[in-house]
Design a protein around this motif. Structure first.
Motif, PDB file in Angstrom:
ATOM      1  N   ALA A 139       5.080  -4.198   1.135  1.00 10.14           N
ATOM      2  CA  ALA A 139       3.352  -4.071   1.661  1.00 10.14           C
ATOM      3  C   ALA A 139       2.954  -3.447   2.190  1.00 10.14           C
ATOM      4  N   SER A 140       3.591  -2.067   1.382  1.00 12.04           N
ATOM      5  CA  SER A 140       2.818  -0.617   1.927  1.00 12.04           C
ATOM      6  C   SER A 140       2.416  -0.476   3.432  1.00 12.04           C
ATOM      7  N   THR A 141       3.400  -1.258   4.419  1.00  9.87           N
ATOM      8  CA  THR A 141       3.749  -0.906   5.878  1.00  9.87           C
ATOM      9  C   THR A 141       4.226   0.223   6.045  1.00  9.87           C
ATOM     10  N   GLU A 142       5.022   1.266   5.466  1.00 10.15           N
ATOM     11  CA  GLU A 142       5.332   2.115   6.205  1.00 10.15           C
ATOM     12  C   GLU A 142       5.973   3.532   5.237  1.00 10.15           C
ATOM     13  N   GLY A 217      -0.111   2.975   5.395  1.00  5.29           N
ATOM     14  CA  GLY A 217       1.093   2.238   6.435  1.00  5.29           C
ATOM     15  C   GLY A 217       1.423   3.444   7.389  1.00  5.29           C
ATOM     16  N   ALA A 218       1.842   2.981   8.255  1.00  2.47           N
ATOM     17  CA  ALA A 218       2.399   3.493   9.307  1.00  2.47           C
ATOM     18  C   ALA A 218       4.003   4.326   8.778  1.00  2.47           C
ATOM     19  N   ARG A 299       2.963  11.039  16.888  1.00  6.99           N
ATOM     20  CA  ARG A 299       4.666  10.336  16.525  1.00  6.99           C
ATOM     21  C   ARG A 299       5.030  10.273  15.718  1.00  6.99           C
ATOM     22  N   ARG A 338      11.582   3.568  14.075  1.00  5.03           N
ATOM     23  CA  ARG A 338      10.834   4.820  13.881  1.00  5.03           C
ATOM     24  C   ARG A 338      12.371   5.227  14.789  1.00  5.03           C
TER      25      ARG A 338
ATOM     26  N   TYR B 462       4.538  -6.976  13.574  1.00  5.68           N
ATOM     27  CA  TYR B 462       3.330  -7.355  12.162  1.00  5.68           C
ATOM     28  C   TYR B 462       2.372  -8.256  13.231  1.00  5.68           C
ATOM     29  N   PRO B 509      -0.578  -6.327   5.119  1.00  2.37           N
ATOM     30  CA  PRO B 509       0.063  -6.647   6.980  1.00  2.37           C
ATOM     31  C   PRO B 509       0.031  -5.236   6.976  1.00  2.37           C
ATOM     32  N   LEU B 510       0.065  -5.410   8.781  1.00  5.03           N
ATOM     33  CA  LEU B 510      -0.370  -4.434   9.153  1.00  5.03           C
ATOM     34  C   LEU B 510       1.539  -3.895  10.210  1.00  5.03           C
ATOM     35  N   LEU B 511       1.282  -2.771  10.439  1.00  4.87           N
ATOM     36  CA  LEU B 511       2.582  -2.373  11.096  1.00  4.87           C
ATOM     37  C   LEU B 511       2.332  -1.721  12.839  1.00  4.87           C
ATOM     38  N   ASN B 513       2.711  -0.021  16.463  1.00  2.60           N
ATOM     39  CA  ASN B 513       4.315   0.486  17.354  1.00  2.60           C
ATOM     40  C   ASN B 513       3.228  -0.392  18.744  1.00  2.60           C
TER      41      ASN B 513
END
Lengths: 612, 575
Positions: A139-142, A217-218, A299, A338, B462, B509-511, B513
């Motif tokens: 889902a394109s989070t990372e 994403g991140a 980061r 990470r 999340y 959805p978002l991630l 930290n």
């Protein structure tokens, strides 16, 4: 626990510190330098090892075979680039779309505070092109980033070719769990900075850019690639980022493992101590050495791979480099968290060896101990002088004596402190603000004006506090203790310097260590008696600007390309301009640190030296 | 064969060997259909729907005999007086901008439960209206315990549904309804499947090589007849997959059932009363048709779907001629002209969401809402559930469209309670025509207690997607259709009136930290604290127990000291 310690024994310790102060200082300084030099040798260096479980083995099968494709892309890119004279945005978009990426562009513009003569740019506007490979069923989070910075000249086209070929290869695979962003930036680091700021929707440096249409994403890790030939003899890796930040050591380990697996020659410049010193100088400069350096602020662990083509016999083609990159990306794709397992603070005396923070900090600790010892000595001398005034040989008790004289001593410090801080502020603000005034009145260009104003204010600082403190100090200094004034000032200056260097060394060890090496001895020596001219010469030689000049010579010496004096001076002027520019364009902190922190502090010592 | 299939779907199709009462007409029926839609980007979406309808009032009658309707779900309905259940498991993200609006969109896990004790019998024919009627009376039901629903569903669907904190209800939905809009991360374990009819195509290794995979269960009551005097229960099991043109087709954009599923259709499901395959053959360009289907369809179906006029080729598996010709049916799609590498048409409503800022202290949640309609503005209902460990600053909520502030016509905000319930933010925002609206709100990252971190804290936490519900203006006016007769893909969410169509979108959805301690730190802290306590205690004890006396200044050299040492050893007072 003052009550518990034996006052007699304490006095003995104080006497010891006073009597043996000079030898202790010398010993501590020598120990610091020796400790640093010893960092190259095995008990203090350790072999690198992979800490992250998810990247533990190199058991991935690299299948990249797009060498011809990469070369064809690179040729096309170079041709289009030559034709249009800028980044061929339309061609890149078309090509990225044809290999199956989601393609977006981002335009940006930035007016530099003054013209950049090294890169020949002032009003910069450009376009970044990036394509996103969407991982299936994610889902394109990372995401991971592979970036190629393109400068104004047409180097780095092979890197673009390899990037496109890798994108085409990666697109056909089904194992991706993280999106991969393939980013080609214009104007080197400026483009990267614009893209990163837009991606994180912040504006740190006053860049104007269009908002990004596509995100992924991140970002977990990034690799920047610089190649300008079809074959390479080795791959050089750059880790030092903005303000001396370093990526997690595991990323470097990953690169090294895949170099070993593919039989590639991977290097850090130099050998042993030379490598260590080069790294220290690079890190101390606080500038990003490659576009990866800008990712570190957000980061995102990142490093730059640079293809080197020298006269060595055995060469590797793009397939070998591509395989190493493929392996790295597949391993990064496996990451569950990470990168955080390994060291963030380290020094590298070689690619497979490192020094961890616990082992290199004592070096700077010993150097700062000199300042501490000196400050202690001064404090005791001041204390004893005060005690002598009030009640000679009286009962010990630190809070009883000299409230009046202490108050006077502090009041006399306010003026020099304020004046030197004001000089620092002027040094920070005036050159860029006053460049137009300077160009109107003097026959110089803006960039020159900035650098010359910088030097002028710097030199003016030497004269100014020296002249102004006199009327004030005449008024306050009591006849009984003529030395109290400068001693108090020096005490404050020593503590100030020690605090600053300590803080710097914690965040950027190299810078802290370099400044400590040069500034500590003369700071300890400065006093208004004795061979004043010698002290003055020494103090000038160890001022922050002179340290910069010296570092430049050392840098070129280590790179085995020694400088002549004239060249060195030119390079020095260019470095000054670059330092100011980097502060304004990327937010590098070296310039404000020197001008607002260390230069005023150094002026205090100058003040001590010429105290009347 | 069925046992060998590890495919994760449709346990519910396992049919009980119940009595087959031929005397009276069966009170339940099964319809199955497959819709194949070539997407604007060149990929192909396949949507399976299996619909079981049962003319029985589960909540009133003590039903014990199940035929087509799965007993596990039926008991769930009657035991908890369930009014509606929507549950979906999705891997991947429907990329609305490239794929167009979906028939059935769902975020990664979406659970929606409505319950009421007594069904109101005056429900109208629109199926959604049953759930929006407020319950006349509510029973004290077990779901006051927040874990009952996740646990029940977990056992029924063999899936891990962990919802941190309490489930919350948006204010726009009726009372008595609990929903956990999205659990951003859930894992599904295993299912079994009966192989017949369209479900022959459900071959695991192909379905899991797609770029999007979503399976869902929808249970709801529907009207049994036009006057809606009684209700029936409807169970829909859906599966949507999107095949990637690049990976599956090796760059070619021609498709066939065999290429997609590595199977062909051989027979209809013997239990199904309808078994059809629809292929979207709408021509996007006016000049000539670009898409060719083989074998040529016998009939076509035209309707307005999601605001545009679409044409579908129909293959009816119950039509014996269809299968008997060649013993199998392998529908092929060929592009006469390959679609150009140009940007596909953008749907009227799409959205993007991201976290901005850097560092571990503060951040900002930004949602971009795109209205690409050239001249119509329309309102959107935005629903955000943000976990409590992101502390939202509501005063920083800004909504801008075209550079101007956009004031929402309705805001409902329910603040979070630490460790209990998430933030809930609902807004009704008018999107101006042809604009981008940015909704942003700042947050601060909370420090969790060190046992509250997940086993992989550095992965990040999340944040569930925002849910957008909108009535998007249509291009073409749609006429109301007979709901029971129209194809299944058209009847899950009905068109409210001719000029609009309903769209529900989910953003990414978002991630995020959170500040994460080094977990070897507690050990260090324990060591350090112990040392400090030991030192303090030691010296304090020393201070309390020591006696003080004035000592004369010491005179005399080394000889006297040595003499004193010896004297002390002998126990004689020193000199």
């Amino acid at each position: 626990m003052g009550l518990l310690s034996d006052p007699v024994r304490r006095r003995a310790l104080a006497r010891l510190v006073l009597r043996l102060n000079a030898p202790l200082c010398v010993l501590s300084y020598v120990a610091g330098i020796a400790w640093f030099l010893a960092l190259v040798f095995p008990p203090l260096t350790q072999r690198t090892y992979m800490s992250e479980n998810a990247m533990g083995s190199t058991m991935v099968e690299e299948q990249f075979a797009g060498g011809d494709r990469a070369r064809a892309f690179a040729r096309d890119f170079a041709a289009h680039r030559k034709k249009s004279g800028a980044l061929p945005v339309a061609w890149l978009e078309r090509t990225m779309r044809s290999v199956g990426l989601e393609v977006y562009t981002q335009s940006f513009s930035r007016k530099l505070p003054f013209p950049d003569e090294t890169h020949e740019r002032y009003m910069v506007s450009g376009t970044n092109v990036y394509g996103i490979l969407r991982a299936p069923r994610a889902a394109s989070t990372e995401s991971l980033v592979l970036t190629v910075p393109c400068g104004s000249d047409s180097t780095n086209s092979q890197a673009v070719g390899l990037l496109l070929a890798l994108a085409a290869h990666f697109r056909g695979q089904i194992y991706w769990a993280k999106d991969i962003v393939f980013l080609v930036t214009e104007h080197d680091l400026l483009g990267t900075e614009a893209w990163l700021e837009a991606y994180h929707d912040v504006n740190v440096t006053g860049m104007q850019s269009s908002p990004l249409q596509g995100r992924a994403g991140a970002i977990q890790a990034a690799v920047a690639l610089e190649l300008s030939s079809d074959v390479v003899t080795s791959l050089d890796v750059a880790v030092e980022g903005l303000n001396g930040q370093l990526p997690n050591l595991d990323l470097l380990n990953l690169f090294q493992t895949f170099c070993q697996k593919g039989g590639l020659l991977c290097t850090l410049q130099g050998k042993g101590l030379q490598t260590l010193l080069l790294m220290v100088l690079r890190q101390a400069s606080g500038r990003p050495h490659g576009s990866h350096g800008l990712f570190l602020r957000y980061r995102v662990e990142a490093l730059t791979l640079r293809g080197i083509n020298s006269f060595r016999q055995y060469k590797y083609d793009l397939v070998a480099v591509g395989k190493a990159l493929e392996g790295m990306f597949r391993k990064l794709n496996h990451l569950l968290e990470r990168l955080h397992q390994s060291f963030f603070l380290y020094l590298l005396p070689g690619l497979s060896r490192f020094v961890s923070i616990g082992l290199y900090m004592p070096a700077v600790g010993f150097l700062l101990l000199v300042l501490g010892l000196k400050a202690l000595e001064l404090w005791m001398q001041l204390h004893e002088a005060g005690m002598g005034l009030e009640e000679p040989g009286g009962a010990p008790g630190p809070s009883v004596p000299l409230p009046p004289s202490q108050g006077v001593g502090l009041a006399s410090l306010v003026a020099p402190l304020l004046i030197s801080q004001a000089m620092g502020l002027a040094l920070y603000v005036l050159p860029v603000l006053g460049q137009h005034v300077a160009t109107q009145h003097f026959p110089v260009a803006e960039a020159e004006a900035v650098v010359l104003t910088l030097l002028a204010i710097y030199a003016a600082g030497l004269a100014l506090p020296h002249n102004t403190h006199r009327p004030l100090s005449y008024r306050v200094v009591s006849t009984q203790a003529p030395d109290r004034g400068w001693m108090a000032l020096k005490l404050v200056a020593l503590i100030y310097l020690a605090l600053q260097l300590g803080c710097i060394a914690l965040t950027n060890f190299s810078l802290g260590f370099l400044l400590a090496t040069t500034m500590v001895p003369t700071a300890a020596l400065a006093k208004p008696h004795g061979p004043r001219t010698l002290y003055a010469a020494l103090l000038v030689l160890t001022s922050p600007a002179a340290t910069l000049l010296g570092s430049l010579f050392l840098w070129r010496e280590l790179q085995e390309a020694p400088l002549s004096l004239a060249e060195g001076w030119q390079l020095f002027l260019a470095a000054l301009a670059q330092g100011v520019l980097e502060h304004h364009t990327y937010g590098a902190l070296l310039f404000p640190l020197l001008s607002l922190g260390l230069y005023p502090c150094w002026l205090l010592f100058w003040n001590v030296l010429f105290w009347k | 064969m069925a046992a060998a299939m590890p495919l994760a779907l449709l346990v519910l199709l396992l049919l009980g060997p119940g009595g087959w009462c031929l005397a009276e007409p069966p009170r339940d029926s099964l319809r199955e259909e497959l819709v194949i839609t070539p997407l604007p980007s060149g990929d192909v979406a396949a949507t399976f729907q299996f619909r079981t309808r049962w003319d029985s009032e589960l909540q009133r009658e003590g039903v014990s005999h199940y035929r087509l309707f799965p007993k596990a779900l039926g008991q769930l309905i009657s035991k908890y007086s369930l009014r509606e259940l929507h549950l979906s498991f999705t891997q991947g993200f429907w990329r609305t901008r490239y794929w167009g609006p979906p028939f059935l969109q769902a975020p990664s896990v979406w659970i929606n439960l409505g319950r009421s004790s007594v069904m109101s019998s005056q429900g109208s024919s629109a199926p959604l209206s049953t759930s929006s009627t407020p319950p006349t009376q509510s029973l004290p039901l077990p779901p006051s315990n927040p874990w009952v629903w996740p646990m029940t569903l977990t056992t029924t669907f063999c899936a891990m549904l962990c919802c941190r904190g309490r489930w919350s209800a948006p204010k726009t939905s009726p009372p008595g309804r609990s929903s956990c809009p999205v659990v951003p991360r859930a894992s599904l374990i295993s299912f079994h499947l009966l192989q017949a009819g369209l479900s022959v195509l459900l071959k695991a290794d192909r379905l899991f090589h797609t770029s999007y995979h979503s399976q869902a269960v929808h249970i709801r009551p529907v009207c049994r007849n036009a006057r809606c005097t009684s209700i029936s229960w409807e169970l829909r099991q859906t599966l949507s997959v999107v095949f990637d043109a690049f990976i599956t087709g090796q760059g070619k954009k021609d498709w066939s059932l065999f290429r997609m599923f590595s199977r062909t259709l051989t027979e209809p499901c013997p239990l199904a009363s309808e078994s059809r395959v629809y292929v979207d053959i709408t021509t996007y360009n006016q000049d000539n048709e670009t898409l060719e289907v083989h074998p040529p369809p016998t009939t076509t179906y035209q309707d307005v779907i999601l605001g545009t006029r679409k044409t579908y080729a129909i293959y009816d598996l119950l039509d014996t001629a269809m299968i008997n010709n060649s013993r199998n049916l392998n529908i092929q799609l060929k592009w006469k002209r390959p679609p150009e590498n140009e940007a596909p048409p953008v749907p009227f409503l799409h959205a993007q969401r991201y976290v901005s800022g850097y560092g571990l202290q503060k951040g900002e949640l930004s949602t971009l809402l795109y209205n690409t309609h050239p001249y119509r503005a329309f309102p959107v209902l935005l629903l955000d559930t943000v976990p409590w460990y992101l502390r939202l600053y509501v005063h920083t909520l800004t909504i801008t469209s075209k550079g101007k502030e956009n004031k929402p016509s309705y805001i409902h905000y329910q603040p979070a309670q630490d460790r209990l319930q998430p933030h809930l933010l609902e807004m009704l925002i008018q999107l101006p025509a042809n604009s981008v609206t940015k909704v942003s709100i700042q947050f601060e990252r909370a420090l969790l207690k060190w046992t509250e971190y997940t086993p992989d804290p550095n992965h990040g936490f999340y944040v569930s997607p925002s849910v957008l519900s909108a009535l998007v203006p249509s291009m073409v006016a749609a006429k109301p259709v007979d709901w029971e007769e129209s194809p299944l893909f058209n009847s899950l969410f009905p068109v409210s009136d001719g000029s609009n169509y309903f769209v529900r979108l989910y953003t990414e959805p978002l991630l995020v930290n959170l500040p994460t301690p080094d977990f070897s730190m507690p050990y260090n802290v324990i060591c350090l604290t112990c040392t400090v306590v030991a030192v303090c205690y030691g010296s304090f004890y020393n201070l309390l127990t020591r006696t003080f006396h004035i000592e004369e200044p010491r005179t005399g050299g080394l000889a006297k000291r040595l003499a004193n040492l010896i004297r002390r050893a002998r126990g004689v007072p020193p000199l």
